[in-house]
Design a protein around this motif. Structure first.
Motif, PDB file in Angstrom:
ATOM      1  N   ASN A 135       0.825  -1.199   0.000  1.00  0.00           N
ATOM      2  CA  ASN A 135       0.000   0.000   0.000  1.00  0.00           C
ATOM      3  C   ASN A 135       0.866   1.259   0.000  1.00  0.00           C
ATOM      4  OD1 ASN A 135      -2.735   1.351   0.611  1.00  0.00           O
ATOM      5  ND2 ASN A 135      -1.405   2.149   2.212  1.00  0.00           N
ATOM      6  N   ARG A 136       0.428   2.273  -0.784  1.00  0.00           N
ATOM      7  CA  ARG A 136       1.166   3.537  -0.873  1.00  0.00           C
ATOM      8  C   ARG A 136       0.190   4.700  -0.739  1.00  0.00           C
ATOM      9  NH1 ARG A 136       1.543   2.128  -6.444  1.00  0.00           N
ATOM     10  NH2 ARG A 136      -0.137   0.811  -5.650  1.00  0.00           N
ATOM     11  N   TYR A 137       0.715   5.862  -0.430  1.00  0.00           N
ATOM     12  CA  TYR A 137      -0.089   7.083  -0.444  1.00  0.00           C
ATOM     13  C   TYR A 137       0.114   7.798  -1.775  1.00  0.00           C
ATOM     14  CZ  TYR A 137      -0.979   6.526   4.530  1.00  0.00           C
ATOM     15  OH  TYR A 137      -1.396   6.043   5.744  1.00  0.00           O
TER      16      TYR A 137
ATOM     17  N   HIS B 164      -1.088  12.570   2.329  1.00  0.00           N
ATOM     18  CA  HIS B 164      -1.886  11.385   2.675  1.00  0.00           C
ATOM     19  C   HIS B 164      -3.380  11.636   2.513  1.00  0.00           C
ATOM     20  CE1 HIS B 164       1.489   9.421   5.325  1.00  0.00           C
ATOM     21  NE2 HIS B 164       1.898   9.748   4.119  1.00  0.00           N
TER      22      HIS B 164
ATOM     23  N   GLU C 254      -5.109   7.105  -0.999  1.00  0.00           N
ATOM     24  CA  GLU C 254      -4.216   5.956  -0.999  1.00  0.00           C
ATOM     25  C   GLU C 254      -4.257   5.218  -2.335  1.00  0.00           C
ATOM     26  OE1 GLU C 254      -4.446   3.270   2.286  1.00  0.00           O
ATOM     27  OE2 GLU C 254      -5.064   4.832   3.705  1.00  0.00           O
TER      28      GLU C 254
ATOM     29  N   ASP D 215      -3.901   1.302  -3.405  1.00  0.00           N
ATOM     30  CA  ASP D 215      -3.914  -0.022  -2.778  1.00  0.00           C
ATOM     31  C   ASP D 215      -2.704  -0.851  -3.199  1.00  0.00           C
ATOM     32  OD1 ASP D 215      -6.241   0.487  -1.430  1.00  0.00           O
ATOM     33  OD2 ASP D 215      -7.528  -0.309  -3.027  1.00  0.00           O
TER      34      ASP D 215
END
Length: 444
Positions: free
Chosen positions: A391-393, A398, A401, A403
């Motif tokens: 998972n990344r922003y 933030h 996101e 997935d």
């Protein structure tokens, strides 16, 4: 290279300050075909040379590289999405963008035995980049929705109702000497020391073609000495233990476009790393592992086409890999990485994980190739593997996101034997077998 510019999917306002990726098909295009094309012509020349000098232990090596690129582009950009999903878009582009890049290196490489055996390399590098273009854009056009972008027809208003038209020249030069040596303290211990002095000199000038205003910047020439060191120890033939330190220094591009110009201080950093490598089973198994700690200052990110100074980023992590050939023809490759990265800044993003940075990545690939000369299948191979990204922003704030995803690939190949042990390889590959829908990265 002629193709349209596809900016991908957009985000829409969510609750509070959050955003959400638009819930539309990944085939949705937010541009308009008759107002979107990028035509690029590139010429590249490269020459590498190595000449023995003194004796066979010393070589004079050189590299000359030159690239010229010419670009014309017209594209559509989504500049805003309202709370009701209405799009604001802008037609813009670049006329006759020309970029020339030249690079040269001359170095001396060899071995010497002073008071200890030593491998040396020393030389100088020069980079020169010169770029000119005319950036233009029309006024914003409001219409169309997230779910139906083509319900509104965009017009090319870049000439009849221009928002901007600016001619820009950018020149960037960097150069510096460097030297590195491997000192063989014993048969099992090697000390590496290196240094480099990097100098850069950048400038730009611009003319607003609508009102004749002139602007420019000529930042002072700057430079820095960076150092590196490493220690390698082989307690036994199968094991290598190492530790290293390195400093980095890199001038920033002069960012222009989208009616903005930004000049930032050079990016600087340092890195520590310790690791181990082990080979066994007569080199049929190789294991590696490493711990690292990286600090960067003056990191620039581009958000919706506008460069911004992040501040700094600190990254600590662990990486490990395995390569194995248990039996003849069978190959296994796997790796895993864990990364703890955070922004170090005075703004609200302090402590956040940087955009597009997963905490975990992993990959695994296995393949088999028939190698028995007596087999009718000799030269036939097949394999499969997976790639996992955590998972990344989507931005440093933030606000939304991306997935995690796992992609499976398959492949089969055949080596067709020719004369004199030559072979031709034929490949057939299927990527993303399960048709996973995922986002590679976010642009803000």
């Amino acid at each position: 290279d002629e193709r349209p510019v596809d900016r991908g999917v957009v985000t829409v306002p969510g609750s509070g300050t959050s955003r959400e990726i638009a819930d539309v098909s990944l085939n949705t295009r937010f541009d308009q075909a008759n107002l979107n094309n990028r035509d690029v012509t590139t010429h590249i020349w490269e020459l590498d040379n190595s000449v023995p000098v003194f004796d066979d232990d010393w070589y004079l090596e050189s590299k000359l590289f030159y690239a010229y690129e010419q670009v014309d582009e017209l594209r559509n950009e989504v500049t805003n999405v309202s709370s009701t999903g209405v799009l604001t878009r802008r037609v813009q582009g670049n006329d006759d963008r020309e970029l020339s890049t030249a690079f040269g290196r001359m170095q001396l490489r060899g071995e010497a035995d002073i008071w200890l055996p030593i491998d040396l390399v020393s030389g100088v590098e020069l980079r020169h980049q010169y770029e000119t273009w005319t950036n233009f854009s029309g006024q914003d056009q409001i219409g169309g929705t997230i779910s139906n972008p083509s319900s509104f027809t965009l017009v090319d208003n870049t000439s009849s109702n221009p928002r901007s038209r600016q001619y820009t020249e950018v020149e960037q030069i960097s150069y510096g000497p460097y030297a590195q040596g491997d000192l063989h303290l014993t048969d099992d211990v090697t000390l590496t020391l290196g240094a480099r002095y990097e100098v850069f000199d950048n400038e730009y000038s611009a003319e607003n073609k609508l009102n004749g205003d002139l602007s420019g910047a000529d930042p002072k020439r700057d430079g820095k000495l960076t150092k590196s060191a490493g220690l390698l120890w082989k307690p036994v033939d199968q094991v290598s233990l190492y530790a290293s330190f390195a400093e980095t220094f890199q001038s920033q591009n002069i960012y222009t476009g989208n009616e903005t110009t930004a000049v930032f201080a050079p990016e600087e950093g340092r890195q520590y790393e310790v690791g181990a490598k082990w080979s066994g089973l007569k080199d049929r198994l190789l294991l590696t592992a490493a711990l690292f700690d990286v600090e960067q200052e003056n990191v620039v990110e581009t958000v919706n086409g506008t460069p911004q100074l992040t501040g700094g980023i600190r990254s600590r992590g662990f990486e490990s890999s395995v390569t194995a050939t248990p039996v003849k023809g069978l190959n296994l490759r796997g790796s895993v990485g864990f990364l703890n990265a955070e922004i170090v800044s005075d703004n609200d993003n302090n402590g956040n994980r940087p955009a597009n940075t997963p905490e975990m990545t992993a990959s695994l690939w296995t393949s088999y190739e028939f190698q028995d000369a007596a087999s009718d299948f000799k030269g036939l191979g097949f394999g499969g593997g997976l790639t996992h990204v955590g998972n990344r922003y989507g931005d440093n704030g933030h606000s939304f996101e991306l997935d995690d995803y796992t992609v499976f690939d398959l492949g089969v190949w055949y080596y067709l034997p020719l004369q004199n042990e030559s072979r031709v390889r034929f490949d057939l590959g299927v990527k993303n077998v399960t048709d996973e829908e995922y986002y590679v990265a976010s642009g803000g």
